[in-house]
Design a protein around this motif. Sequence first.
Motif, PDB file in Angstrom:
ATOM      1  N   LYS A  91      32.904  48.577  49.650  1.00 34.06           N
ATOM      2  CA  LYS A  91      33.809  47.890  48.739  1.00 34.06           C
ATOM      3  C   LYS A  91      35.219  48.361  49.050  1.00 34.06           C
ATOM      4  O   LYS A  91      35.464  49.553  49.212  1.00 34.06           O
ATOM      5  N   ILE A  92      36.133  47.402  49.110  1.00 36.44           N
ATOM      6  CA  ILE A  92      37.517  47.689  49.438  1.00 36.44           C
ATOM      7  C   ILE A  92      38.380  47.250  48.266  1.00 36.44           C
ATOM      8  O   ILE A  92      38.384  46.076  47.900  1.00 36.44           O
ATOM      9  N   LYS A  93      39.088  48.207  47.696  1.00 30.91           N
ATOM     10  CA  LYS A  93      39.999  47.906  46.584  1.00 30.91           C
ATOM     11  C   LYS A  93      41.366  47.600  47.168  1.00 30.91           C
ATOM     12  O   LYS A  93      41.985  48.431  47.819  1.00 30.91           O
ATOM     13  N   LEU A  94      41.844  46.389  46.952  1.00 27.28           N
ATOM     14  CA  LEU A  94      43.107  45.912  47.497  1.00 27.28           C
ATOM     15  C   LEU A  94      44.256  46.195  46.526  1.00 27.28           C
ATOM     16  O   LEU A  94      44.022  46.475  45.341  1.00 27.28           O
ATOM     17  N   PRO A  95      45.500  46.110  46.987  1.00 23.81           N
ATOM     18  CA  PRO A  95      46.651  46.406  46.130  1.00 23.81           C
ATOM     19  C   PRO A  95      46.742  45.562  44.859  1.00 23.81           C
ATOM     20  O   PRO A  95      47.273  46.024  43.862  1.00 23.81           O
ATOM     21  N   ASP A  96      46.227  44.358  44.874  1.00 24.49           N
ATOM     22  CA  ASP A  96      46.278  43.515  43.674  1.00 24.49           C
ATOM     23  C   ASP A  96      45.086  43.766  42.749  1.00 24.49           C
ATOM     24  O   ASP A  96      44.803  42.987  41.856  1.00 24.49           O
ATOM     25  N   ASN A  97      44.367  44.870  43.007  1.00 26.97           N
ATOM     26  CA  ASN A  97      43.175  45.296  42.265  1.00 26.97           C
ATOM     27  C   ASN A  97      41.972  44.386  42.456  1.00 26.97           C
ATOM     28  O   ASN A  97      40.970  44.539  41.761  1.00 26.97           O
TER      29      ASN A  97
END
Length: 182
Positions: free
Chosen positions: A125-131
């Motif tokens: 799972k990858i948490k991106l800057p926009d959540n």
Amino acid sequence: MKRINNMKGGDFYLVKEALIDLSNEKIQGSILDIGIKNYGVIYNISKHYSGNFDVDYIDERKDNVKIEQDYYDCCTLFFTLSDILLKTSKETLFKDIHTYLKEEGYLYIWDIDKKYNKYFHSKIKIKLPDNNMKEITIKDYNIFKDNSKESILKLLNHYFIITDSLERDGLYFIKAKKRKTY
């Protein structure tokens, strides 16, 4: 991480789920994103932090004829090295990246930490800057391939200075600055 012995002698590392938190990762400027698969992660990070950004891609279907030397602020390899079998091919890639980067350029690497005689299978799972969250699955059953952090650091040392590295849940991150050429 769960280790399962395999009947043929290799070890199988199964990480049911790993998390990469990129919510605060800032990759800006002109970016060269090199990958076998395009997960869209680097694009999303760049878009979030800069309305004016330049991302060029190299993948297995495109050649690098239009890639300029000494042009890019940074280069990213997001689960790319694990798809390259030979150590010499990885070293050639690092040499090429060195020529593409500006003198103060950086290389960012995220990949699996898999040694010879090992297997790897994980949902990441990858948490991106926009959540937002992105999920990918990485499988590597080739016991003849070494993609360990240790072997990659040795290859990088010829062309880059390591400025940061992390390792967790069978994954690693490396940030490296281009070595000056004389």
